[in-house]
Design an enzyme around this catalytic site. Structure first.
Site, PDB file in Angstrom:
ATOM      1  N   PRO A  89       0.819  -1.221   0.000  1.00 53.53           N
ATOM      2  CA  PRO A  89       0.000   0.000   0.000  1.00 53.53           C
ATOM      3  C   PRO A  89       0.856   1.277   0.000  1.00 53.53           C
ATOM      4  CG  PRO A  89      -0.741  -1.530   1.695  1.00 53.53           C
ATOM      5  CD  PRO A  89       0.580  -2.042   1.197  1.00 53.53           C
ATOM      6  N   GLU A 116       2.673  -7.701   8.986  1.00 52.59           N
ATOM      7  CA  GLU A 116       2.671  -6.237   9.032  1.00 52.59           C
ATOM      8  C   GLU A 116       3.527  -5.652   7.922  1.00 52.59           C
ATOM      9  OE1 GLU A 116      -0.062  -6.098  11.052  1.00 52.59           O
ATOM     10  OE2 GLU A 116       0.822  -4.116  11.078  1.00 52.59           O
ATOM     11  N   ARG A 154      -1.790  -9.532 -20.573  1.00 57.16           N
ATOM     12  CA  ARG A 154      -2.746  -9.120 -21.611  1.00 57.16           C
ATOM     13  C   ARG A 154      -2.080  -8.293 -22.712  1.00 57.16           C
ATOM     14  NH1 ARG A 154      -8.044  -9.123 -20.418  1.00 57.16           N
ATOM     15  NH2 ARG A 154      -8.387  -7.227 -21.612  1.00 57.16           N
ATOM     16  N   ASP A 169      -8.885   1.556 -13.842  1.00 51.10           N
ATOM     17  CA  ASP A 169      -9.856   1.898 -12.773  1.00 51.10           C
ATOM     18  C   ASP A 169      -9.247   2.971 -11.882  1.00 51.10           C
ATOM     19  OD1 ASP A 169     -10.718  -1.517 -12.740  1.00 51.10           O
ATOM     20  OD2 ASP A 169     -11.916   0.189 -13.436  1.00 51.10           O
TER      21      ASP A 169
END
Ligand SMILES: c1cc(-c2cnc[nH]2)ccn1
Length: 247
Positions: A89, A116, A154, A169
């Site tokens: 993240p 973590e 792809r 997105d």
């Protein structure tokens, strides 16, 4: 294109990479994926790969040594040079432009964390780039690795039977990036654990962690700062970080 994946659950990636567009690309020889498990490179009977975080707090942190040995073995398996990409993240958001850049390379090494996270010293020494697939926390990096593998597969010539365009997105971002994490050993050739995390002073530790989270967000994702509702104390911590950063 060759993709090596370092993960405590290589079978997870093999499953994802064995079906659909990725499976077909592998059958056609357009892509190959190879799993590497750090537990196979962990010393001792328990084959330990994680340990408690310095400074206290919940969860465990992945240790330097098994990951470093596993990455060395993965690198040595093919002569093609490859960037090491850590899925987290705290990474830069994955975009289609980045996917196109990665898909053009001959090889990638994807590092998947669990718990973590990973000792910050390993990341500093071994990782070329951190990539996030979105501002949310998963149970590990494997799903993100599967997303990267799918997206680059792809774009391999001949992978898609028909002309489909990949859609990028967007995501709702909020909150701050995480602070760095450290675990045993306290001293290592790659560096020392910050003294504050070993001080036992929980207030100082909490302050340091908050300041690091604020500072990293300012450095890596200032866009998230615009969204975050910072307290007066946060702004003071961030200003202090900025001053230190500039000197
Ligand atoms: C990439 C990785 C992650 C993640 C890794 N470990 C827990 N979450 C979340 C988003 N993008």
């Amino acid at each position: 294109m060759r993709i090596d994946i370092v993960s405590l659950f290589p079978e997870f990636i093999a499953q994802c990479a064995g079906v659909g567009v990725v499976g077909r690309a592998q059958e056609r020889g357009l892509l190959s994926t190879h799993g590497w498990n750090p537990r196979d490179y962990a010393a001792g009977g328990y084959r330990r790969v994680d340990d408690r975080p310095f400074g206290g707090g919940p969860g465990m942190v992945m240790m330097i040594e098994p990951l470093q040995a596993c990455l060395s073995a993965a690198r040595a398996a093919d002569e093609a040079p490859a960037p090491v990409i850590y899925l987290s993240p705290q990474g830069r958001p994955l975009t289609q432009a980045k996917v196109r850049e990665l898909a053009a390379l001959p090889r990638l090494i994807l590092l998947c964390g669990r718990y973590e996270g990973v000792d910050e010293r390993l990341l500093a020494a071994e990782v070329d780039e951190e990539i996030s697939i979105g501002d949310y926390v998963l149970s590990g990096g494997e799903l993100a690795a599967a997303v990267v593998i799918d997206a680059v597969a792809r774009l391999q010539e001949g992978a898609l039977n028909d002309a489909e365009s990949a859609v990028q997105d967007s995501f709702e971002g909020d909150g701050l990036l995480d602070c760095p994490h450290y675990t045993h050993p306290a001293s290592h050739a790659l560096g020392e654990v910050p003294a504050v995390l070993r001080s036992g002073d929980h207030a100082a530790i909490a302050r340091w962690r908050r300041q690091q989270a604020l500072g990293r967000t300012w450095l890596r994702r200032p866009d998230l700062l615009d969204e975050a509702a910072l307290s007066k104390a946060d702004r003071a911590l961030l200003e202090e970080f900025r001053q230190q950063w500039r000197h």
